[in-house]
Design a protein around this motif. Structure first.
Motif, short mmCIF file in Angstrom:
data_model
loop_
_atom_site.label_atom_id
_atom_site.label_comp_id
_atom_site.label_asym_id
_atom_site.label_seq_id
_atom_site.Cartn_x
_atom_site.Cartn_y
_atom_site.Cartn_z
N VAL A 43 0.25 9.57 36.65
CA VAL A 43 -0.78 9.27 37.64
C VAL A 43 -1.01 10.49 38.53
CG1 VAL A 43 -1.25 7.91 39.73
CG2 VAL A 43 -0.58 6.76 37.63
N HIS A 44 0.04 11.20 38.84
CA HIS A 44 -0.05 12.39 39.69
C HIS A 44 -0.98 13.44 39.07
CE1 HIS A 44 1.24 15.18 42.77
NE2 HIS A 44 1.49 16.08 41.84
N THR A 45 -1.10 13.45 37.74
CA THR A 45 -1.96 14.44 37.07
C THR A 45 -3.43 14.02 37.07
OG1 THR A 45 -1.77 13.49 34.83
CG2 THR A 45 -0.07 15.07 35.52
N GLN A 46 -3.71 12.79 37.46
CA GLN A 46 -5.07 12.29 37.45
C GLN A 46 -5.77 12.66 38.76
OE1 GLN A 46 -5.94 10.89 34.38
NE2 GLN A 46 -3.88 11.67 34.07
N ALA A 47 -6.92 13.26 38.68
CA ALA A 47 -7.60 13.86 39.83
C ALA A 47 -7.94 12.87 40.94
CB ALA A 47 -8.87 14.57 39.37
#
Length: 100
Positions: A43-47
């Motif tokens: 989720v952290h990689t999702q903008a």
């Protein structure tokens, strides 16, 4: 020379670290918590997602490794090698590895 099973690799790792392997219940809970950590890392990689702790280190690859290790520990407590279980499942669906 045949490759060691996932179970053997994880057992060797625990011996190398001087750790006691978790029992079935502990391994299952660790596995569940690691899936949550993988979800957080992904989720952290999702903008568009805003995280409560944006500076916390997150690593999808590391979390996948943790999950595989804990799944292997849990499976071993049940007398199962995850690789063998996966291949048996695939074989029931008609898939076999080229060397088989």
């Amino acid at each position: 020379m045949p490759q060691p099973s996932l179970v053997q690799i994880v057992q060797d790792y625990y011996a190398f670290r001087g750790l006691t392997q978790p029992d079935a219940g502990q391994a299952f809970l660790f596995l569940t918590s690691e899936v949550g950590e993988l979800a957080d890392a992904f989720v952290h990689t999702q903008a568009k997602w805003v995280r409560n702790n944006p500076d916390r280190e997150r690593d999808v690859e590391s979390e996948v490794g943790d999950i595989l290790m804990m799944l292997t520990v849990f499976a071993a407590t049940q007398g199962i090698d995850p690789r063998d279980a996966m291949l048996k499942k695939m074989h029931r669906k008609g898939f076999t590895l080229p060397e088989e």
